[in-house]
Design a protein around this motif. Sequence first.
Motif, PDB file in Angstrom:
ATOM      1  N   ILE A  48       1.035  -1.389  -0.146  1.00 29.44           N
ATOM      2  CA  ILE A  48      -0.091  -0.211   0.098  1.00 29.44           C
ATOM      3  C   ILE A  48       1.172   1.121   0.051  1.00 29.44           C
ATOM      4  O   ILE A  48       1.704   1.506   0.965  1.00 29.44           O
ATOM      5  CB  ILE A  48      -0.884   0.034   1.387  1.00 29.44           C
ATOM      6  N   ASN A 101      -2.539  -0.087  -4.277  1.00 29.14           N
ATOM      7  CA  ASN A 101      -2.159  -1.243  -3.964  1.00 29.14           C
ATOM      8  C   ASN A 101      -2.513  -2.486  -4.115  1.00 29.14           C
ATOM      9  O   ASN A 101      -3.271  -2.683  -5.286  1.00 29.14           O
ATOM     10  CB  ASN A 101      -4.550  -0.524  -3.409  1.00 29.14           C
ATOM     11  N   THR A 109      -5.308  -2.035  -7.513  1.00 24.82           N
ATOM     12  CA  THR A 109      -6.199  -0.695  -7.576  1.00 24.82           C
ATOM     13  C   THR A 109      -7.028  -0.263  -8.409  1.00 24.82           C
ATOM     14  O   THR A 109      -6.343  -0.935 -10.055  1.00 24.82           O
ATOM     15  CB  THR A 109      -5.464   0.280  -6.782  1.00 24.82           C
ATOM     16  N   LEU A 129      -9.360  -1.819   3.477  1.00 25.25           N
ATOM     17  CA  LEU A 129      -8.234  -2.550   3.611  1.00 25.25           C
ATOM     18  C   LEU A 129      -8.475  -3.901   4.555  1.00 25.25           C
ATOM     19  O   LEU A 129      -8.774  -4.783   3.875  1.00 25.25           O
ATOM     20  CB  LEU A 129      -7.240  -2.075   4.562  1.00 25.25           C
TER      21      LEU A 129
END
Length: 499
Positions: free
Chosen positions: A238, A243, A260, A365
């Motif tokens: 991250i 991500n 992401t 997350l």
Amino acid sequence: MMGVSFPLASVSLLSHLRFIPIPITASASASASASASSWLLLCLRNGSWRRKHAAAVTKWDHRHHYSSFASHSLLKQRLSHSVAVRIRYDNGGSGGEEEAVLMSTVLGIETSCDDTAAAIVCSDGRILSEVVSSQTDLLSRYGGVAPKMAEEAHLQVIDQVVQQALENANLKETDLSAVAVTIGPGLSLCLRVGVQKARRFAGKFRLPIIGVHHMEAHALVARLVHKELEFPFLALLISGGHNLLILARDLGDYVQLGTTIDDAIGEAFDKTARWLGLDMRRGGGPALEELAREGDPHSIKFSVPMKQHKDCNFSYAGLKTQVRMAIESRNINTEKNVISSIDCEDRKARADIAASFQRVAVLHLEERCERAIEWALGIEPSITSLVISGGVASNQYVRLRLDDVVERNDLQLVCPPPRLCTDNGVMVAWTGIEHFRLGRFDPPPPEDEQEDTVQFDLRPRWPLGEEYAEGRSKARSLKRARVHPSLTSIIQASVKLHR
């Protein structure tokens, strides 16, 4: 890895400039009688060749599971640019077992975004030096990374940063075994500065060069700090631009469980911090985390992103929009009033927004990690660890919440220290060492290479692994363009070719 090339005859004791070992004919059977002598060719630093008498090896027991032959006489030399091995040898009836620690020392260069970094690391895990030149003033001035300005800042300091790394390590250029440099993913203009410097340096001093994947480096630096961390493991990476949830099955073998689809969590932290009028010179993430401690994390009911998507992908664009609307609805004017000059009531309103944003951003997350753990254990039941790394992994709230997740799943949370979570040269050097041990490097570039005529191998958009079938997102905003094949597919193709 610049081209993912391999040394002659798939040699596992690599090209370390001092010599190039070439396998000798000998019996690899532990029970075989190997009284016959063999020969070993050595390539000396000045390029000349000579033959050296070598006892046949009856057993190769390498701590990294390499498979090759070596000579007892070679391993007994005081060499500084190799790997650690234990051999059992038979020299005309006089045998024995001995361990020789033969180090490689690698310079790592990182310029993928807004930090100019260099470090020198040994293959035994010692960090001899680490230097980072940050661009926090530029970040504060432009409210984020401005690629052209970042490139110019890299160009101004890259020579000084590398030289400082050498001086702090008390080494000369000729003491190095190789140069590792980030070639992607990242900003093309910034990547180019590091690659150009690495090639000039490696060409001048005849050093092998290793192209490094930025996100793999974030994952593997945990193996530098936690020596007991073995493959396979799960990793959450991250940062400001990425991500990524990956299953690390082996070095260079990764399965992408989630990524992401629009904005990364680090970018969302930075934008929220700027909108709240925080001091960006410290970095948006740290400034927002500090303010959030003063606020009520349940005061604003932000929606958790992508609740309807049962995958492991991430999206922070919608949450950013919610934050912006919350700021506007409370008439918070951050254009004229920075947080250092506001009254208590205004500060409390901003702290509530910061705390509420952070809670929901991290809850996203947590939910993705829960699902990724389930998927990863289905693929590799032996997994025992979740690694979190990247700049946002420095956030203590993130670590606390994810520690709860791994405890519920009987796993261990592995986190590099905060200074190694942000972009740094140590992670690049260590990743270079990991691949160097396996022969994944390119030969030294030409010393007289003309930079204006060279097409540099830059990979701004470079997947780490192949997508897990169940993890493919149906979200329309997913950026599907792949300029380069994944690192995993490149390595697998090279291994197959050289078998």
